[in-house]
Write a protein that holds these residues in place. Structure first.
Motif, short mmCIF file in Angstrom:
data_model
loop_
_atom_site.label_atom_id
_atom_site.label_comp_id
_atom_site.label_asym_id
_atom_site.label_seq_id
_atom_site.Cartn_x
_atom_site.Cartn_y
_atom_site.Cartn_z
N GLU A 85 11.19 -4.36 1.18
CA GLU A 85 10.16 -4.08 2.18
C GLU A 85 8.82 -4.55 1.60
OE1 GLU A 85 12.02 -1.87 0.17
OE2 GLU A 85 12.19 -0.34 1.72
N HIS A 86 7.96 -5.03 2.42
CA HIS A 86 6.66 -5.63 2.08
C HIS A 86 6.82 -6.99 1.37
CE1 HIS A 86 4.12 -2.49 3.64
NE2 HIS A 86 4.94 -1.60 3.09
N VAL A 140 9.15 -8.98 1.46
CA VAL A 140 9.77 -9.94 2.38
C VAL A 140 8.69 -10.72 3.15
CG1 VAL A 140 10.04 -8.34 4.35
CG2 VAL A 140 11.65 -10.23 4.06
N GLY A 146 10.74 4.37 10.30
CA GLY A 146 11.17 3.33 9.35
C GLY A 146 12.68 3.12 9.32
N ARG A 200 3.76 7.31 10.52
CA ARG A 200 3.05 6.17 9.92
C ARG A 200 3.15 4.98 10.84
NH1 ARG A 200 7.48 2.79 8.66
NH2 ARG A 200 7.73 3.14 10.85
N THR A 203 3.62 0.94 10.79
CA THR A 203 3.99 -0.20 9.94
C THR A 203 2.83 -1.19 9.82
OG1 THR A 203 6.29 0.07 10.57
CG2 THR A 203 5.68 -2.07 9.70
N GLY A 221 11.47 1.11 4.24
CA GLY A 221 10.61 0.66 5.35
C GLY A 221 9.18 0.55 4.84
#
Ligand SMILES: Nc1ncnc2c1ncn2[C@@H]1O[C@H](COP(=O)(O)OP(=O)(O)O)[C@@H](O)[C@H]1O
Ligand SMILES: C[C@@](O)(CCOP(=O)(O)O)CC(=O)O
Length: 394
Positions: free
Chosen positions: A19-20, A22, A156, A250, A252, A346
């Motif tokens: 996650e991130h 990517v 997530g 949250r 994204t 996530g």
């Protein structure tokens, strides 16, 4: 005239690694969840003033919308000549979405006052309906669409991708059945079309997503994903995880923007963190592949130990990007007290954490951890990951 009914389900997903990172061109690894969304489309007796009956109980939507303006605005406009129902990448996304928003303002009184998740659900529905059915040359009158989900919205676990995959697959299946095509399972090519339409819908909710969510929710199992490359669909070993919902909401896009800002201020440091996450994801993919082919208990134990190490490392790398949260740290601490590895999954900032349960774990240990987490106010789902992707139900 015969009326067509369609029932489709699609899983949620968890990101195991990447996650991130990517979004920075690194490899990510995601797996489908046992929790699913299910959609049913039913054609109803035609009336003089046709309607779409929309039931999305998970976001509190129960609407009846006029169908005529949808057909007039979204079926006959310029997009219909540019793209066909099976060419999702050729659609002019922005202009189609603008038309969708125009129609929604026309047919849904108080559209602007709806909650953002309700607005986005309706936007995705009409986007897919106009884009897929509207480009098929087929006719339709009154129908109802009902979608229910086991997934928590906005935590997530891919509720939005699961939702979008269901909607797009159901509309595609409607087109296929009305064209009297075979009613067998989706082929890989058809799944790729579903995934690409769902990606377009994901753009409505998330701006510029990587595409890992729609890919995993469509194909299921274990997906190794790198932006701009074809996803690698891997056989998934049976993995048991505790999915722990921190109950902290949250967004994204906000977390993605925060990481981008951090990167802007610390380019080399963040690039190294992303590269480390890439190594973690690639190593985990190799280990999971090995796990699928290993029978020896000793080897299985060793692979799980290594996987646990990678989960811990990955969580700490994500925390260094500022996307953890005190609630996620509390979950990880509790898991650690029971000798189990845990990472956020996530975008972070809240949402879910995942705890890996190796097969050698005593059931009493798992139960003790579950009790501790539940008593702390978290929601716990004990589940296997790696099941099927989008499915047609007869
Ligand atoms: N069951 C559902 N019914 C209707 N819309 C849904 C459902 N699940 C998700 N959505 C849509 O997806 C959006 C949630 O996306 P997101 O915040 O990314 O959550 P997640 O991380 O679970 O994917 C919601 O705003 C809503 O528009
Ligand atoms: C942060 C990110 O890498 C994962 C987002 O995961 P989720 O949709 O919040 O589960 C964004 C993306 O891949 O589009």
């Amino acid at each position: 005239m015969e009326r067509t009914d369609v029932k489709i389900s699609a899983p949620g997903k968890v990101i195991l690694h990447g996650e991130h990172s990517v979004l920075y061109g690194k490899t990510a690894l995601a797996v489908s969840l046992g929790l699913r969304s299910t959609v049913i489309i039913k054609e109803l007796a035609p009336t003089d003033n046709p309607k779409i009956h929309v039931h999305f109980p998970n976001v509190g939507l129960d609407d009846t919308l006029a169908l005529k303006p949808v057909i007039e605005q979204l079926f006959t406009t310029s997009i219909s000549r540019k793209c066909s129902w099976n060419e999702p990448t050729r659609i002019d996304h922005e202009s189609h979405l603008k038309k969708v928003d125009g129609v929604l303002h026309m047919i849904r009184p108080g559209f602007d006052d709806l909650q953002s998740n309700q607005k986005n659900s309706l936007r995705c529905l009409l986007y897919a309906f106009g884009g897929i059915f509207g480009n098929s040359g087929l006719n339709i009158s009154d129908f109802s669409i009902k979608l229910t989900s086991d997934l928590t919205v906005g935590a997530g676990t891919g509720s939005s991708a699961s939702f979008s995959v269901c909607i797009c697959a159901a509309i595609l299946q409607l087109v296929k059945l009305k064209n009297s095509e075979n009613d067998g399972d989706f082929s890989v090519e058809e799944k790729n079309i579903v995934s690409a339409w769902a990606y377009n819908c994901e753009k409505i909710t998330h701006g510029a997503p990587s595409g890992i969510d729609n890919t995993t929710c469509t194909h299921g199992s274990l997906v190794s994903f790198k932006k701009g490359e074809d996803p690698l669909l891997l056989a998934s070993p049976e993995l048991r995880v505790l999915l722990v919902d921190s109950r902290v909401g949250r967004e994204t896009s906000r977390l993605v923007a925060a990481v981008k800002d951090l990167h802007g201020r610390n380019v080399a440091a963040v690039d190294h963190v992303m590269e480390a996450m890439n190594h973690v994801a690639v190593t985990a993919a190799e280990l999971l592949k090995k796990l699928s082919n290993t029978k020896s208990e000793e080897d299985i134990e060793a692979i799980y130990k290594h996987l646990q190490e990678l989960w811990e490392m990955n969580h700490c790398l994500l925390a260094s990007l500022g996307v953890s949260h005190p609630a996620l740290e509390a979950i990880r601490l509790a898991a650690g007290d029971h000798g189990l590895a845990c990472k956020l999954t996530g975008a972070g900032g809240g949402g879910n954490a995942i705890v890996l349960i190796p097969p050698s774990t005593e059931e009493s240990t798992v139960n003790a951890l579950k009790t501790k987490l539940l008593n702390s106010g978290f929601r716990v789902t004990d589940t296997l990951v790696g099941g099927s992707g989008v499915e047609i139900h007869k």
